[in-house]
Design an enzyme around this catalytic site. Structure first.
Site, PDB file in Angstrom:
ATOM      1  N   HIS A 329       0.863  -1.171   0.000  1.00 16.23           N
ATOM      2  CA  HIS A 329       0.000   0.000   0.000  1.00 16.23           C
ATOM      3  C   HIS A 329       0.899   1.220   0.000  1.00 16.23           C
ATOM      4  O   HIS A 329       2.093   1.123   0.317  1.00 16.23           O
ATOM      5  CB  HIS A 329      -0.871   0.024   1.256  1.00 16.23           C
ATOM      6  N   CYS A 369      -0.576   0.701  -4.018  1.00 17.64           N
ATOM      7  CA  CYS A 369      -1.972   1.029  -4.254  1.00 17.64           C
ATOM      8  C   CYS A 369      -2.355   2.204  -3.400  1.00 17.64           C
ATOM      9  O   CYS A 369      -1.657   2.585  -2.489  1.00 17.64           O
ATOM     10  CB  CYS A 369      -2.845  -0.161  -3.914  1.00 17.64           C
TER      11      CYS A 369
END
Ligand SMILES: *[C@@H]1O[C@H](CO)[C@@H](O)[C@H](O)[C@H]1NC(C)=O
Ligand SMILES: *[C@@H]1O[C@H](CO)[C@@H](O)[C@H](O)[C@H]1NC(C)=O
Ligand SMILES: *[C@@H]1O[C@H](CO)[C@@H](O)[C@H](O)[C@H]1NC(C)=O
Length: 488
Positions: A329, A369
């Protein structure tokens, strides 16, 4: 004109532009646009204020062609600069009239890549974005801050609210400096920008320029007769200089690939399904190029940075190229560790760029992401940033380095839960298909353009899907060498 990507002539600008056409263009521009264009195309920022201010006065009083006047006085490479400036302004009306496809222009000038510019001073591009992001009140506020630092503020500017004109004045009085050779001083401005919540990303960009270690200075004149498209998209760009184009492409015979695969997180962040596909694909891809591959999973912040710092200790430095792939992430400016802490790109860069690896080509590939943005950006800046750049450091360790990442801002995840992330899949696909024949820069150009093609036109925020090259400081191009041809 519908040129295919490879055929975009480097001299598009010279073939479509001349003074008469510029005059037509100027008719369609309003005064703010004219000021913005002038601001972007200036050569010598330290001494531009008077000239531009006079042109501005002239434009107010008569129906005149001030850009035409300016380029007549400073003709160097004006065609390209004007086209690039129009792209940055995103003025499609005008470019449509030129009958150049906007996509072609985007490919040529990549105006949306924030820290890159082709003919225009990249810091000026950033400052222009700053002007555009501020509303009227914010502009006034910023002006007041700056005026409070300068007691003899130019009275000519008293009732002028074109922020670009003020900025040129700031440069004239050396309140801020930007220059072609990469010496920038934006400290005083940055101090005030901290007070504006919404300017985080611009401040971060400007801070990169401010911090000499992180300068990605892409400004400069560029050679108009390069034949290669790559050179047109990355001329003297973040990583190439003119003489380096001519340098031999270094073959990679012995590489190391470290993959940090973050799938599970302690509590708040979602499990990153699909990341093992990315990880396996990367591993296979690099093995096929004879790389030794090492995979680490779910590292905490401290472990992640230590593992990276330990690379030369753990694996020696007898390889010519290191790929560090981080799949996790992310937040603006960094990635998230499995203990859900922020690890900034700067911290990663610092860990990779050590003296032991100074001769090794170091490429960091980041798939991150959209993560939860936690805390304020100021935290991101202060925790891992390089705000106290220690002067004693040897800058050589920062060479031969490049970060290639999928940008994440304001966009839903492009990771497919079964097929892996779009970016890493594209990286693997292109390397597998072309890695053996094309140089690294040619491959990343293909990756960038193929992401663009997939998504059609690049407009508004959609563009954040573009992979981004950051801190490119490679001094030469290189090429991978396939060892297991049958693998493909
Ligand atoms: C890094 O190297 C040091 C010294 O060899 C070692 O103590 C440490 O455990 C290593 N860190 C990691 C995360 O492997
Ligand atoms: C990635 O791996 C999957 C499964 O092994 C495979 O189907 C896919 O083609 C690979 N993709 C790339 C780009 O290598
Ligand atoms: C951009 O590309 C991704 C991945 O192929 C796709 O899912 C998405 O729909 C595309 N977006 C647009 C606007 O075409």
């Amino acid at each position: 004109m519908s040129l295919s990507m490879d055929a975009i002539a480097n001299n598009t600008a010279k073939t479509v532009m001349n003074i008469n056409i510029l005059r037509q263009i100027e008719k369609d521009l309003d005064i703010d646009e004219k000021i913005s264009i002038l601001f972007l195309i200036v050569e010598d920022y330290a001494n531009a204020f008077r000239d531009i201010f006079n042109l501005f006065q002239k434009a107010k009083t008569e129906n005149s062609y001030i850009i035409v006047d300016y380029v007549k006085k400073y003709p160097e490479n004006w065609e390209d600069k004007i086209l690039e400036a129009l792209c940055i302004l995103n003025n499609r009306e005008v470019t449509r009239k030129l009958r150049i496809s906007f996509n072609d222009l985007d490919l040529q000038y990549v105006p949306k890549i924030r820290l890159y510019s082709k003919n225009i001073n990249v810091v000026a591009k950033c400052l222009y974005r700053l002007c555009e992001s501020l509303n009227e009140n914010e502009q006034k506020l910023l002006l007041n801050y700056v005026k409070s630092d300068n007691s003899n503020y130019e009275s000519l500017l008293d009732d002028i609210d074109y922020l670009e004109l003020h900025m040129l004045y700031w440069m004239q009085i050396k309140y801020i400096t930007i220059s072609k050779d990469g010496t920038h001083n934006l400290k005083k401005l940055l101090k005030h920008l901290e007070k504006f919540e919404d300017l985080k990303i611009i401040s971060i960009d400007l801070e990169k320029f401010e911090n000499r270690l992180h300068v990605v200075d892409t400004c400069g004149n560029f050679e108009t007769n390069d034949k290669n498209y790559l050179h047109s998209i990355f001329p003297k760009g973040p990583f190439l200089t003119e003489q380096n184009h001519k340098k031999k492409i270094q073959p990679i015979n012995n590489g190391l690939c470290i993959i940090i695969n973050q799938m599970y997180f302690e509590k708040e962040y979602e499990t990153r399904f699909g990341t093992s596909v990315d990880c396996n694909n990367l591993s296979e891809t690099f093995q096929a190029f004879g790389f030794k591959v090492k995979i680490f999973e779910n590292l905490k912040r401290k472990e992640m940075l230590e593992k990276i710092k330990n690379i030369s200790k753990d694996h020696g430095n007898k390889y010519d190229c290191l790929f560090l792939c981080i799949l996790s992430h992310g937040y603006r400016g960094g990635v998230i560790s499995s203990d859900e802490k922020e690890v900034s790109l700067e911290a990663i860069e610092r860990a990779v760029c050590c003296m032991e690896l100074k001769d090794v080509i170091k490429i960091v590939i980041i798939q991150a992401c959209q993560g939860k943005i936690r805390g304020s950006i100021n935290n991101c800046l202060t925790t891992d940033g390089l705000s106290d750049a220690s002067v004693s450091e040897d800058v050589r360790q920062f060479t031969k380095f490049l970060i290639f990442m999928s940008t994440i801002q304001g966009f839903v995840s492009i990771r497919h839960k079964e097929q892996g992330s779009w970016f890493i899949q594209e990286v693997c696909k292109i390397l597998r298909t072309y890695g053996n024949q094309l140089s690294f820069f040619e491959c990343i150009t293909k990756i960038i353009t193929s992401m663009q093609e997939k998504n059609g036109t690049i407009e508004g925020t959609q563009v954040v899907q573009l992979p981004e090259i950051r801190n490119g400081r490679l001094d030469s191009d290189f090429q991978l060498r396939s060892v297991i041809t049958s693998a493909f």
